[in-house]
Write an enzyme that holds these catalytic residues in place. Structure first.
Site, PDB file in Angstrom:
ATOM      1  N   GLN A 206     -63.955  -9.228 -25.124  1.00 51.68           N
ATOM      2  CA  GLN A 206     -62.958 -10.281 -24.945  1.00 51.68           C
ATOM      3  C   GLN A 206     -62.229  -9.820 -23.649  1.00 51.68           C
ATOM      4  O   GLN A 206     -61.258  -8.743 -24.007  1.00 51.68           O
ATOM      5  CB  GLN A 206     -62.222 -10.354 -26.220  1.00 51.68           C
ATOM      6  CG  GLN A 206     -62.825 -10.671 -27.382  1.00 51.68           C
ATOM      7  CD  GLN A 206     -63.538 -12.019 -27.374  1.00 51.68           C
ATOM      8  OE1 GLN A 206     -62.601 -13.017 -27.228  1.00 51.68           O
ATOM      9  NE2 GLN A 206     -64.804 -12.398 -27.464  1.00 51.68           N
ATOM     10  N   ARG A 226     -56.526 -12.992 -26.927  1.00 47.68           N
ATOM     11  CA  ARG A 226     -56.894 -13.043 -25.678  1.00 47.68           C
ATOM     12  C   ARG A 226     -58.087 -13.926 -25.581  1.00 47.68           C
ATOM     13  O   ARG A 226     -59.049 -14.028 -26.479  1.00 47.68           O
ATOM     14  CB  ARG A 226     -57.069 -11.670 -25.253  1.00 47.68           C
ATOM     15  CG  ARG A 226     -58.213 -11.082 -25.534  1.00 47.68           C
ATOM     16  CD  ARG A 226     -58.507  -9.803 -24.611  1.00 47.68           C
ATOM     17  NE  ARG A 226     -57.169  -8.932 -24.701  1.00 47.68           N
ATOM     18  CZ  ARG A 226     -56.515  -8.811 -23.728  1.00 47.68           C
ATOM     19  NH1 ARG A 226     -56.618  -9.179 -22.510  1.00 47.68           N
ATOM     20  NH2 ARG A 226     -55.193  -7.937 -23.925  1.00 47.68           N
ATOM     21  N   ALA A 247     -56.554 -18.758 -31.819  1.00 50.57           N
ATOM     22  CA  ALA A 247     -57.811 -18.003 -31.433  1.00 50.57           C
ATOM     23  C   ALA A 247     -57.978 -17.818 -29.837  1.00 50.57           C
ATOM     24  O   ALA A 247     -57.160 -18.565 -29.043  1.00 50.57           O
ATOM     25  CB  ALA A 247     -58.982 -18.720 -32.099  1.00 50.57           C
ATOM     26  N   HIS A 248     -59.161 -17.347 -29.376  1.00 46.16           N
ATOM     27  CA  HIS A 248     -59.297 -17.169 -27.826  1.00 46.16           C
ATOM     28  C   HIS A 248     -59.533 -18.413 -27.117  1.00 46.16           C
ATOM     29  O   HIS A 248     -60.599 -19.314 -27.819  1.00 46.16           O
ATOM     30  CB  HIS A 248     -60.618 -16.041 -27.830  1.00 46.16           C
ATOM     31  CG  HIS A 248     -61.798 -16.645 -28.423  1.00 46.16           C
ATOM     32  ND1 HIS A 248     -62.860 -15.553 -28.857  1.00 46.16           N
ATOM     33  CD2 HIS A 248     -62.347 -17.659 -28.995  1.00 46.16           C
ATOM     34  CE1 HIS A 248     -63.661 -16.273 -29.302  1.00 46.16           C
ATOM     35  NE2 HIS A 248     -63.533 -17.516 -29.537  1.00 46.16           N
ATOM     36  N   ASN A 249     -59.296 -18.492 -26.131  1.00 47.58           N
ATOM     37  CA  ASN A 249     -59.133 -19.790 -25.153  1.00 47.58           C
ATOM     38  C   ASN A 249     -58.714 -21.104 -25.800  1.00 47.58           C
ATOM     39  O   ASN A 249     -58.924 -22.078 -25.084  1.00 47.58           O
ATOM     40  CB  ASN A 249     -60.672 -19.949 -24.703  1.00 47.58           C
ATOM     41  CG  ASN A 249     -61.388 -18.533 -24.172  1.00 47.58           C
ATOM     42  OD1 ASN A 249     -62.095 -17.685 -24.674  1.00 47.58           O
ATOM     43  ND2 ASN A 249     -60.978 -18.684 -22.906  1.00 47.58           N
TER      44      ASN A 249
END
Length: 351
Positions: A206, A226, A247-249
């Site tokens: 990540q 991230r 969560a990510h993105n």
């Protein structure tokens, strides 16, 4: 009731509230309270007709009411007439709070704080005990870091921010102005990404970051992962309740509200000015349009267009979902009816 160590005249209160004072008798106020709890030195507000009886008997020193009220029909007391009584009441609370909060002036840094030499600090900052700030961090003016805050390397923090105790900010995070992170918030931890290689789960690196824009408030124990490659983004004016997982993105739109225990899976996009009620779950790669309201405990596996109100799992139009819920109550009788039809059909066939 909340009392403050400062007295305000009714004229001062009316000015702060941006309202018109209707004076019955002179007094000063040093507290804000509900209609029920208010005493003769309290400011209260009346807006909900359901509280009419409480309003009539309230002992408040002054009550903020709507301009639409007919003053002649009300009990004789001090009033402040406003367009939006509750909004004006909040202005008064904010004013009282500003009087008791210690202004951030100069570099007030606790001796137990550990600050890397390659950190850019403003002229005005407050850093409490056991704070750790790593290298290449830039912090804006009048920001406050409470006890045990940790800021990792390559982080930028804007002006007028407040990080409450035990906030953790990982590396490669950008935080705008006027951002409040409440106790236990974690920003920039790894997204949950693994790939099955036939024998075990391989971790997907990540390497993205997190961007939190201006005027964002994030409640206690929220986690914001991230991005895997790009950034996770919390846009201007968003408000996030306690215990939310992002969560990510994920991209959270401007002025959107996420209530407690909302969970948003990776790469989903939430539009501007949305409300996700408590325990809403959003699947990965889902796009929620602007001005969408999602009812509590709903599950969102698919995209939702703009200006919709949805409920349930799977989340669907609230009108349709309510009809379905009403129909569920009738299922036992429907089942009995169908069973009787089957018995009758069997009996008719045997004849």
């Amino acid at each position: 009731m909340k009392k403050f160590p400062v007295d305000l005249s009714l004229q001062q209160i009316a000015e702060i509230a941006n309202g018109e004072l209707i004076l019955s008798h002179e007094c000063s106020c040093n507290a804000v309270a509900s209609l029920e709890e208010a005493d003769e030195h309290s400011v209260a507000f009346f807006q909900d007709p359901k509280l009419e009886n409480v309003f009539q008997s309230s002992r408040a020193g002054v009550i903020i009411i709507s301009k639409k009220n007919d003053i002649q029909s009300l009990p004789q007391r001090n009033y402040i007439l406003c367009e939006m009584p509750y909004v004006s009441f909040l202005r008064i609370i904010a004013f009282f709070q500003r009087q008791i909060h210690k202004p951030v002036k100069g570099k007030d840094i606790h001796p137990t704080a550990i600050i890397h030499e390659n950190v850019t600090l403003p002229d005005n900052i407050r850093i409490s005990a056991n704070v750790v700030v790593h290298q290449n961090v830039n912090i804006g003016d009048r920001t406050v870091l409470d006890e045990n805050v940790v800021i990792n390397k390559d982080v930028k923090v804007g002006k007028n921010c407040h990080f409450y105790p035990n906030v953790i900010v990982y590396n490669d995070v950008i935080i705008g102005n006027d951002v409040n992170l409440h106790a236990g918030v974690v920003v920039g931890s790894d997204g949950f990404g693994y790939l099955w290689d036939g024998g075990k789960h391989q971790k997907i690196p990540q390497v993205g970051g997190v961007i939190i824009e201006d005027d964002v408030e994030i409640g206690a124990n929220v986690t914001i992962d991230r991005g895997a490659l790009g950034d996770t983004i919390i846009r201007k004016g968003a408000k996030i309740d306690n215990l939310v997982q992002i969560a990510h993105n994920v991209d959270v739109g401007e002025y959107t509200i996420l209530c407690s225990q909302v969970g948003i899976a990776g790469s989903s996009k939430i539009g501007k000015n949305c409300i996700l009620a408590g325990q809403v779950g959003v699947a990965d790669h889902v796009k929620v349009g602007k001005n969408v309201k999602i009812g509590a405990q709903s599950g969102v596996p698919n995209d939702i267009p703009d200006n919709k109100i949805v409920l349930g799992y799977p989340a669907m139009d609230v009108g349709l979902q309510r009809k379905i819920l009403v129909s569920l109550k009738e299922l036992p009788e429907i089942r009995k009816f169908i069973h009787r039809l089957k018995k009758k059909d069997t009996h008719d066939s045997s004849e």
